[in-house]
Design a protein around this motif. Structure first.
Motif: not given
Length: 340
Positions: A246-264, A267-273
């Protein structure tokens, strides 16, 4: 083996005595008249066996039966009455329900889901390695020019592993939802209760953002509670295996959402991050897929029906050579013992 013979009209002479060496006179009987030893009245003659019976002897080959000539397809005087019945397949009248039960359906879905989860874990781990390699190339590009071959292989690996992990994750997600539906129904049948979550509620709990952080875990906790045949009125307490998933599933959902938003971001540093976030997200997906395999096996195993009625076990007993004579006869080496 033949008897000693003598001239016609005269009694046969006995052989010399093997003890005293004297020749017994004719008609003295079967025993030596001087020492009393038994005189053999027969003599043994050894004859060799036939040559064809000796080991390794070449025996004449038996004549092979002549092959029957092909006379064409079989012919019948009348139309045969055997064969399959005409019409589509119909369920026999004695079959119960005419379909798989929820337990069988959950077992079948788990058999399809687990291999897809292994593929998801492998592809996600490969995608994490590809993203780590890309980040290492980004660090090396700050002070030196990069090799076009290394950059090309890195881009190809990122593209292949990334899209393969996405396709595998989508397939695994669909099979996981289907398995959870069957497992939830099977656990309710095992506990003798009516499931209060409808199929639509379960599917939306997996898909709706925000709600999918808690709904899948609580639904699987109820499934585990019912599969263990615990009192329906008690609050479900998930096991350690389920809490970790359950903890891994919740963390996976949150991190996937953050990664999807970060694509927008630009900048060079944003691409590296973003490369670092993709690497951590892929690694977390691989670990979550592995823990999902363990969770699916755990709950599916709980749904299996337990043994009912007496069972016969094969018990082997050893016989003691020093057992007293008055002891009762021992059981045979393999004795069937009825156990409850």
């Amino acid at each position: 083996m033949t008897a000693p013979t003598g001239p016609p009209g005269r009694p046969a002479e006995l052989p010399p005595c093997t003890r005293c060496g004297r020749q017994a006179p004719p008609g003295s009987g079967a025993f030596c008249p001087w020492c009393g030893r038994y005189l053999a009245a027969l003599e043994w003659v050894a004859s060799p066996p036939p040559p064809e019976t000796l080991p390794g002897a070449v025996r004449p080959a038996e004549p092979a039966a002549p092959a029957a000539a092909y006379t064409g397809p079989p012919r019948y005087r009348a139309v045969p009455r055997w064969g399959l019945p005409l019409g589509p397949w119909r369920t026999p009248a004695g079959a119960a329900g005419g379909g798989l039960g929820n337990v069988d359906r959950a077992r079948a879905m788990a058999g399809q889901l687990i291999p897809v989860l292994w593929v998801t874990a492998g592809m996600s781990a490969l995608a994490a390695v590809a993203e780590a390699w890309r980040y290492a190339l980004l660090l090396a590009s700050r002070s030196d020019a990069l090799s076009p071959v290394a950059v090309g292989w890195s881009d190809a690996l990122v593209w292949f592993a990334g899209w393969s992990s996405v396709v595998a994750a989508v397939a695994a997600g669909g099979l996981t939802v289907a398995w959870s539906l069957a497992a939830h129904r099977a656990a309710a049948e095992r506990a003798g209760i009516r499931p209060w979550r409808t199929r639509r509620r379960i599917v939306l709990g997996w898909l709706v953002p925000g709600w999918n952080l808690t709904a899948p875990g609580s639904m699987l906790a109820e499934t585990e509670h019912a599969a263990l045949e615990l009192p329906p009125g008690d609050r479900p307490s998930p096991s350690r295996e389920l809490r970790v998933w359950w903890a891994l599933w919740a963390a996976c959902v949150v991190l996937a959402a953050v990664t999807l938003v970060w694509r927008f971001r630009s900048g060079t540093q944003a691409l590296a991050d973003g490369v670092v976030l993709h690497a951590w997200a892929d690694l977390l997906v691989a670990v979550t897929a592995y823990r999902t395999i363990r969770m699916v096996r755990w709950i599916t195993g709980l749904l299996e029906p337990g043994p009912r009625g007496p069972r016969e076990l094969l018990v082997r007993t050893s016989r003691s050579s020093a057992a007293p004579a008055a002891s009762p006869p021992a059981e045979p080496d393999g004795a069937a013992v009825r156990a409850g």
